[in-house]
Scaffold this active site. Structure first.
Site, PDB file in Angstrom:
ATOM      1  N   HIS A 191      32.049   6.314  19.143  1.00  0.00           N
ATOM      2  CA  HIS A 191      32.876   5.337  20.173  1.00  0.00           C
ATOM      3  C   HIS A 191      32.505   5.496  21.668  1.00  0.00           C
ATOM      4  CE1 HIS A 191      36.645   7.049  21.053  1.00  0.00           C
ATOM      5  NE2 HIS A 191      36.952   7.153  19.686  1.00  0.00           N
ATOM      6  N   CYS A 221      37.624  11.703  16.970  1.00  0.00           N
ATOM      7  CA  CYS A 221      36.320  11.011  16.835  1.00  0.00           C
ATOM      8  C   CYS A 221      35.486  11.756  18.089  1.00  0.00           C
ATOM      9  CB  CYS A 221      36.551   9.616  17.438  1.00  0.00           C
ATOM     10  SG  CYS A 221      37.482   8.678  16.330  1.00  0.00           S
TER      11      CYS A 221
END
Length: 342
Positions: free
Chosen positions: A167, A175
Site C-alpha cells: 500500500h 506491510c
C-alpha cells in the site's frame, strides 16, 4: 552498500588476508532500519522528499510502457527484496517477462525472516499470488494489494496473520509501504492485468537478492533451509524469465520450471499429506465448507410478518433480491470494480 552491510550480519572472524574486504560491522543493520524509520517519520509529518531516489517517472506510465514495447494489461510478476528495500515489476512481452521498473520500498517493518503469527509486526517471505480477491478496497487503503498471506505453505507450517498489503503512505506494521504515487502505479498495472484475463499475479518476497555470493555471505542460522528453498524459485525465474510452478510438499516449497503443458503460477498446489495437517481454522477451504454446511443445516428464520398477506410476500421477495445482489457483488470483485454498499 553491500548486502552484508544491508543485512548487518557479520561474517565469522578469520585470519586476515591481504587486500581482503573487511567484515561489515554489526551496527549496519541498525543503520538500514534507522533509514526506513526516518523515511516513515518524515512521511507522517509531511517532510519526506518525493520522489524517493531511484523512483521511475510515475507521471508517465503509458509512455514508459510504450518505450519498452509493453502493453497495459499484459501479465505481471512482482518481486520484493527486503534487505535492498526494492520492489520489481516484470511484464510479459511475447514469450518472456522483462523488467519494467524497480521501485524503492519506502518502509517495511520487522527483520529478515518470514512472518510467523498475527501481531508479530513482521513482513512475510515466500511465494504468493494476487487474484481479483486480493485487490483491496476497504479500510484505510482503498487501492492496495493483499499479498495473500498466509498461503498454503504458511498454513501448513501453522503460521497465522491477515491483511498483509502492498500500500501507500510509507508507514506499516507488517506491510510493504510504498509512496502514494508508486503504489498507484503498481495497483494500476496489476488490476489491468487481472481485468485483461490474467488468472493471477505472482508475488515473490525474498530476504535479499538470492545470488550465490549473497547467500554464501549470510551466516547459517534458523532460516538457512527456508532461504535455500526460496532460492530455487529465484533461480528458476532468473533462468527462464517465466513464473515457476510452486507447490508445497512435506511443509516445504517445491519448485519446477515453467512448462506450457501443466499448471503453473496461477495457484500454489499442495500435497494431500500437507493439507490433512492444516488446522481447520487456518484452512479457508475447510472454513468455507463448514460455513456452507451450517447455513444449509440451520432452518430459515420465520418471516417478520404474516406470510398470508400479499404485502408480506412482496416484502420477502424484495428482501431476497437484495441478498442475491449483495452475494453477486461479492463474487464479482475480481473485475476490479468496487461492490456497491447497500
Amino acid at each position: 552498500m553491500g548486502l552484508v552491510a544491508s543485512l548487518g550480519l557479520a561474517a565469522a572472524l578469520v585470519t586476515a588476508v591481504p587486500r581482503a574486504a573487511p567484515a561489515a560491522p554489526p551496527a549496519a543493520s541498525d543503520s538500514a532500519a534507522a533509514e526506513r524509520l526516518q523515511r516513515s517519520r518524515a512521511a507522517k509529518t509531511g517532510r519526506l522528499a518525493l520522489p524517493l531516489p531511484g523512483t521511475p517517472d510515475t507521471t508517465q506510465p503509458l509512455t514508459r510502457l510504450a518505450a519498452a514495447g509493453l502493453a497495459l494489461g499484459a501479465p505481471v510478476l512482482i518481486r520484493i527484496f527486503k534487505a535492498e528495500s526494492e520492489l520489481e515489476i516484470w511484464i510479459k512481452k511475447r514469450n518472456t517477462y522483462v523488467r519494467f521498473a524497480t521501485y524503492p520500498v519506502c518502509y517495511w517493518s520487522g527483520t529478515l525472516g518470514p512472518k510467523l503469527r498475527e501481531g508479530d509486526r513482521q513482513t512475510p517471505e515466500g511465494f504468493y499470488t494476487i487474484t481479483g480477491r486480493e485487490l483491496h478496497h476497504g479500510d484505510r487503503w482503498r487501492r492496495s494489494l493483499n499479498v495473500g498471506y498466509p498461503n498454503l505453505f504458511d498454513r501448513a507450517n501453522g503460521r497465522s496473520g491477515s491483511n498483509i498489503l502492498v500500500h501507500g503512505g510509507c508507514s506499516s506494521v507488517g506491510c510493504f509501504a510504498m509512496t502514494d504515487a508508486v503504489n498507484a502505479e503498481i495497483y494500476d498495472l496489476v488490476s489491468a492485468a487481472l481485468r485483461n484475463g490474467a488468472a493471477s499475479v505472482p508475488l515473490h518476497v525474498f530476504p535479499f537478492r538470492m545470488t550465490e555470493a549473497n547467500l554464501a555471505a549470510t551466516p547459517a542460522g534458523r532460516w538457512t533451509g527456508f532461504w535455500s528453498d526460496l532460492k530455487l524459485g529465484y533461480d528458476a525465474f532468473e533462468r527462464t524469465r517465466l513464473p515457476p510452478n510452486i507447490s508445497v510438499c512435506g511443509k516445504r516449497y517445491r519448485v519446477r520450471d515453467y512448462s506450457p503443458f501443466g499448471p503453473n503460477a496461477d495457484r500454489i498446489q499442495m500435497c494431500e499429506g500437507d493439507r490433512d495437517g492444516v488446522p481447520d481454522h487456518l484452512d479457508p477451504d475447510a472454513a468455507t465448507e463448514q460455513q456452507n454446511a451450517s447455513q444449509q443445516a440451520a432452518p430459515p428464520p420465520p418471516p417478520p410478518c404474516a406470510i398470508e398477506r400479499a404485502s408480506c410476500r412482496k416484502w420477502l421477495a424484495l428482501h431476497e433480491r437484495r441478498i442475491a445482489s449483495r452475494t453477486l457483488a461479492t463474487q464479482t470483485t475480481g473485475t476490479g470494480k468496487r461492490p456497491r454498499i447497500r
